[in-house]
Enzyme design. Sequence first.
Site: not given
Length: 302
Positions: A122-124, A126, A227
């Site tokens: 997952i994104d940093a 998130t 997003r």
Amino acid sequence: MILPFILKKYSAIKDKKIQIFLIHYLNYNPKVAQRLIGKGRVFRSDMSAFNPSDIIDCDEIFIGVFEGQSRGLKPLLEFKDFAIFDKPTNLMVHPISKNTPYSLLDEIRFHFGEDANLIHRIDAETSGLVIVGKNKRSEVELKEMFQDKKYHKSYLAIARGKIEKELRIDKNIDKEGLLIGVKMKVCEKNEGGKESITIIKPIKYNKEKDLTLVEAIPLTGRQHQIRVHLHSMGHTILGDPIYGIDDENAENYLNKTLSSDDRFTLSGSFRLWLHANYLEFSYKNISYKIYSKNQEIIDEFF
């Protein structure tokens, strides 16, 4: 600064092929030895990297290895073959270079050893649930589960504006291909891109802040899917530093030249308010339903 990669020194045998030396004298698995050399992590004394066919021409060699360093983050749940971490925001799951000071992989390797690995990313910014395989066999099985989409997951997000009813966002996603390499865009199905579907369920509207707390259920797994889908509907996620702001400042954010104050002014918050809240899957005929214990997104909304 603690670097994730450290150099280990070994006495070498001159005139041996480097790959053979790693396998027969240092007992590396052939695939691991090949990968270490291929990624430029085996060095001479002068720190020049060996190529796969090189012959050892020095008395010592150095190997850059990843050794996880803990900063106190512990798994939310641990089972025999896998574990679940409840990742905080602003933590990368994997180092992007040898100079990355700390990532979730540090904690994974610290707690479970070098064979443990991420099952998905997952994104940093998130926050939320991440599955970790504790050994190579479970890693393969769990990654296949994700590739075959044999799981259910949902997120919580704080979206701008009022969302009154459930949305099914069925819009293809493709790379934008402009200034920002990581930025995605929605496109018509006849224009290419990959099929992408997200279900958005409104939970609560905050009239004073003009924000809606939503559950987001991605039925496909594209980069930045939730997003970009919410942004395409006019409901950009609060704190998003890429979607909903101009490209120049988004590029500045990615290059770490955007000040904290400017980021807050442009995006509305110091972080992206997207949280991986729920995971459901089966492993070895046992069903798992796991909720995050992190309540920061709820506290921020109310």
